[in-house]
Each structure stands twice: as C-alpha cells, then as structure tokens.
Design a protein around this motif. Structure first.
Motif, PDB file in Angstrom:
ATOM      1  N   SER A  58      36.326  -8.124  22.687  1.00  0.00           N
ATOM      2  CA  SER A  58      35.116  -8.365  23.471  1.00  0.00           C
ATOM      3  C   SER A  58      34.537  -9.691  22.995  1.00  0.00           C
ATOM      4  O   SER A  58      34.515  -9.972  21.797  1.00  0.00           O
ATOM      5  N   LEU A  59      34.068 -10.507  23.922  1.00  0.00           N
ATOM      6  CA  LEU A  59      33.512 -11.818  23.596  1.00  0.00           C
ATOM      7  C   LEU A  59      32.008 -11.802  23.826  1.00  0.00           C
ATOM      8  O   LEU A  59      31.536 -11.402  24.887  1.00  0.00           O
ATOM      9  N   MET A  60      31.246 -12.205  22.815  1.00  0.00           N
ATOM     10  CA  MET A  60      29.792 -12.259  22.906  1.00  0.00           C
ATOM     11  C   MET A  60      29.397 -13.698  23.223  1.00  0.00           C
ATOM     12  O   MET A  60      29.764 -14.617  22.505  1.00  0.00           O
ATOM     13  N   THR A  61      28.663 -13.892  24.322  1.00  0.00           N
ATOM     14  CA  THR A  61      28.238 -15.220  24.743  1.00  0.00           C
ATOM     15  C   THR A  61      26.717 -15.253  24.850  1.00  0.00           C
ATOM     16  O   THR A  61      26.051 -14.226  24.710  1.00  0.00           O
ATOM     17  N   GLY A  62      26.185 -16.426  25.137  1.00  0.00           N
ATOM     18  CA  GLY A  62      24.753 -16.555  25.338  1.00  0.00           C
ATOM     19  C   GLY A  62      24.272 -15.790  26.556  1.00  0.00           C
ATOM     20  O   GLY A  62      23.079 -15.514  26.700  1.00  0.00           O
ATOM     21  N   GLU A  63      25.187 -15.429  27.440  1.00  0.00           N
ATOM     22  CA  GLU A  63      24.841 -14.668  28.642  1.00  0.00           C
ATOM     23  C   GLU A  63      25.209 -13.193  28.529  1.00  0.00           C
ATOM     24  O   GLU A  63      25.176 -12.460  29.510  1.00  0.00           O
ATOM     25  N   GLY A  64      25.621 -12.765  27.334  1.00  0.00           N
ATOM     26  CA  GLY A  64      25.952 -11.359  27.128  1.00  0.00           C
ATOM     27  C   GLY A  64      27.425 -11.147  26.826  1.00  0.00           C
ATOM     28  O   GLY A  64      28.204 -12.092  26.725  1.00  0.00           O
ATOM     29  N   GLU A  65      27.780  -9.884  26.674  1.00  0.00           N
ATOM     30  CA  GLU A  65      29.158  -9.512  26.328  1.00  0.00           C
ATOM     31  C   GLU A  65      30.085  -9.651  27.530  1.00  0.00           C
ATOM     32  O   GLU A  65      29.729  -9.296  28.656  1.00  0.00           O
ATOM     33  N   ARG A  66      31.273 -10.194  27.272  1.00  0.00           N
ATOM     34  CA  ARG A  66      32.291 -10.353  28.307  1.00  0.00           C
ATOM     35  C   ARG A  66      33.597  -9.757  27.794  1.00  0.00           C
ATOM     36  O   ARG A  66      33.928  -9.893  26.619  1.00  0.00           O
ATOM     37  N   PRO A  67      34.377  -9.118  28.650  1.00  0.00           N
ATOM     38  CA  PRO A  67      35.658  -8.577  28.190  1.00  0.00           C
ATOM     39  C   PRO A  67      36.677  -9.690  27.948  1.00  0.00           C
ATOM     40  O   PRO A  67      36.753 -10.656  28.699  1.00  0.00           O
ATOM     41  N   GLY A  68      37.427  -9.532  26.881  1.00  0.00           N
ATOM     42  CA  GLY A  68      38.572 -10.394  26.609  1.00  0.00           C
ATOM     43  C   GLY A  68      39.825  -9.566  26.827  1.00  0.00           C
ATOM     44  O   GLY A  68      39.809  -8.610  27.597  1.00  0.00           O
ATOM     45  N   PRO A  69      40.902  -9.888  26.135  1.00  0.00           N
ATOM     46  CA  PRO A  69      42.130  -9.103  26.264  1.00  0.00           C
ATOM     47  C   PRO A  69      41.884  -7.637  25.870  1.00  0.00           C
ATOM     48  O   PRO A  69      41.225  -7.368  24.872  1.00  0.00           O
ATOM     49  N   GLN A  70      42.416  -6.719  26.635  1.00  0.00           N
ATOM     50  CA  GLN A  70      42.260  -5.285  26.368  1.00  0.00           C
ATOM     51  C   GLN A  70      43.640  -4.644  26.317  1.00  0.00           C
ATOM     52  O   GLN A  70      44.502  -4.936  27.152  1.00  0.00           O
TER      53      GLN A  70
END
Length: 75
Positions: free
Chosen positions: A6-18
């Motif tokens: 999971s990738l945490m960005t300034g705009e919130g959490e985004r899914p990465g490779p699963q």
C-alpha cells in the motif's frame, strides 16, 4: 511468500502491487511511479508466508546519484 504493498501519499492511501509472489532468497523491484504520481510517498509492505527485507532505492537521471535505505519491521 506473498506481499501486498500500500502506498501512502499526500492525497491518501493508494493500492500498489497486491498478491505478488516473491520466492525465498530472491529480490523483487516495484516502481512507485507505476502506481502513484505524488512525489511524497511511503510504502507499507505486508507479507504472508514469511518475512521480507524492505529497501527503498532512488536513482537520479542516468544514475548519476542514488540513495538507499532499509525499511523497519513492525511487530
């Protein structure tokens, strides 16, 4: 083992490779730009079936500079 990122960005959490399978003793590389465009990003790596060593590596254009750091495990 299997990893979910999971990738945490300034705009919130985004899914990465699963559900990515990484064989024991092997290395896998994921390019954050394939999943997010935010420059400010961190990653949460969750593994199933074994532990993993996490590393963040960054390279400049033409690899004229680089930076690396090892991630820390939560217990």
């Amino acid at each position: 083992m299997t990893v979910d990122i999971s990738l945490m960005t300034g705009e919130g959490e985004r899914p990465g490779p699963q559900g990515y399978v990484v064989d024991a003793g092997r290395r896998a590389t994921f390019i954050a730009n394939d999943y997010v465009t935010d420059y400010h990003v961190s990653a949460l790596v969750a593994s199933r079936g074994g532990g993993v060593v996490r590393e963040r590596a960054m390279y400049g254009p033409g690899r004229i500079w680089s930076h690396s750091s090892v991630g820390h495990a939560r217990r």
